[in-house]
Structure formats: C-alpha cells, structure tokens
Design an enzyme around this catalytic site. Structure first.
Site, PDB file in Angstrom:
ATOM      1  N   SER A   1       0.833  -1.206   0.000  1.00 58.25           N
ATOM      2  CA  SER A   1       0.000   0.000   0.000  1.00 58.25           C
ATOM      3  C   SER A   1       0.866   1.254   0.000  1.00 58.25           C
ATOM      4  CB  SER A   1      -0.925   0.009   1.218  1.00 58.25           C
ATOM      5  OG  SER A   1      -1.852  -1.057   1.163  1.00 58.25           O
TER       6      SER A   1
ATOM      7  N   ARG B   1       0.682   8.243   6.109  1.00 58.71           N
ATOM      8  CA  ARG B   1      -0.238   7.437   6.913  1.00 58.71           C
ATOM      9  C   ARG B   1      -1.658   7.992   6.840  1.00 58.71           C
ATOM     10  NH1 ARG B   1       0.652   3.069   9.367  1.00 58.71           N
ATOM     11  NH2 ARG B   1       2.778   2.300   9.566  1.00 58.71           N
TER      12      ARG B   1
ATOM     13  N   HIS C   1      -2.869   6.694   3.620  1.00 54.74           N
ATOM     14  CA  HIS C   1      -3.103   5.254   3.750  1.00 54.74           C
ATOM     15  C   HIS C   1      -4.403   4.965   4.501  1.00 54.74           C
ATOM     16  CE1 HIS C   1      -2.484   1.326   5.898  1.00 54.74           C
ATOM     17  NE2 HIS C   1      -2.196   0.954   4.670  1.00 54.74           N
TER      18      HIS C   1
END
Length: 214
Positions: free
Chosen positions: A17, A40, A43
């Site tokens: 990812s 993050r 994500h």
C-alpha cells in the site's frame, strides 16, 4: 471483463500500500519529519488530498516526540480515536490515552453550561497535571474551547492535532488553533476524522519505536 488481483501476501499488504502511495505521489517531496504522517493519513483514508492539506507548525513533530519520550499523555475527543491509538507503545514511554466523553461529570458540566461534551472535555483536560497531546478528530467545539483555554493560560499542550471533520465551524476552528503559538498538526479544510486523529498519533508513536523513523 476478467478482474486481475495483485498477488500479495497478508503481511505485505501494508508495505505494498505504501509503495502504491509513493508511486502515485510521483516526484512530490515532503519534509523528512512530516512524510510518514502525511503518507499514513493517505493510507488511512485513501485520499491524496492529505498531501496538500496537512499543516505543521515549526518543529511540531520533534516537540511531540520529545513530549512522548517524557511521558506525555494523549487526550482525544472520541472513544473511536482512543481505541485506535497504540496504547501499548505509548505506555512504554509512560503515557496514557484519555477520552472523557462518557464521563458523568463532563455530561453534567456540559448540560449546566449549555455547551457540548467535547468542549467540557477540554476543560477536564486542562485540569490534568500532565504534559498533553490533544487529538481532536470530530468536534470543532473542542478546538474552539481549547483555543480559549490556551488564550486564558489554563492549558499549554505539547501538541494539538486538529483534524475534525464536517461543515459547521470546522474550518474556522482549525484556523483558530493555527493562530496560537502552541505546536500543531492540522488538516486544513473540512476533511479529517477520528481515524485520522488516531493515525497521526500512531505515526508519532511508530517514529519513537523506529528510532524516530526519520
């Protein structure tokens, strides 16, 4: 049409990812201490707008890491954010995670003062004799009250994570925090959420676990 799936083992999904995120960001370059947090957020949300709307006060990440190292606690405005923060890693450094939204005294205070529980939570946080990171992912009223408490000299967080999501006073509450001299990480605009608040906290904690990760 035949759908082609990537052959990725379960333990490599997160790694893959982040590879995709890096590929899609192309030649975008972020400050080294901010990169993990921004990625993050992307994500967690699958939203590349976070590459542009994340705002960091000068030295915010370093100041937050030092605070965690010295046992700072995290106060959130939702149980969802609290449940998503890696409490095991935080406790390793002497910190705890608090959310006061379900506390009876907070509900009573909010009722008497005609405000929200989230705002009353900030008042309860101000009474804690601990160094604090405040992570707001839902309620702009929490950020507004926090701003007032900062201006009144009743609280000075080591970091404010201001990422409430929504439409009413969300943008304005974030702008207020950015007017203070308190370290902040803010997602400008309407986007954010409890999951984003938790992922920013976790990014900081992962940096601690990986020799600060940058």
């Amino acid at each position: 049409m035949k759908i082609q799936l990537e052959n990725v083992s379960p333990h490599e999904i997160e790694k893959r990812s982040f590879e995709i995120i890096t590929e899609e960001l192309g030649d975008r370059v972020f400050p080294k201490d901010q990169e993990l947090i921004i990625k993050r957020c992307i994500h967690t949300s699958a939203d590349f707008d976070y590459a542009d709307n994340m705002c960091f006060s000068e030295g915010a990440v370093e100041k937050a890491l030092n605070a965690i190292k010295n046992g700072a606690c995290i106060v959130t405005d939702t149980q969802m954010a609290r449940s998503g923060i890696n409490k095991k890693v935080l406790s390793r450094h002497g910190g705890e995670v608090f959310c006061f939204m379900s506390d009876e005294d907070v509900a009573e205070k909010a009722k008497k003062s005609g405000t929200t529980r989230a705002a009353a939570c900030m008042e309860k946080a101000a009474a804690l004799e601990r160094e604090l990171i405040i992570a707001v992912g839902n309620a702009p009223t929490a950020l507004v009250r926090l701003y007032e408490l900062i201006k009144e000299g009743k609280i000075r967080p080591a970091l404010v994570i201001g990422v409430p999501v929504g439409f009413v006073n969300v943008v304005q509450s974030k702008e207020l925090i950015m007017e203070t001299d308190v370290p902040y990480i803010v997602a400008k605009g309407r986007k954010g959420g409890s999951n984003i608040a938790a992922c920013i906290c976790n990014a900081l904690l992962y940096m601690m676990d990986q020799d600060r990760g940058y």
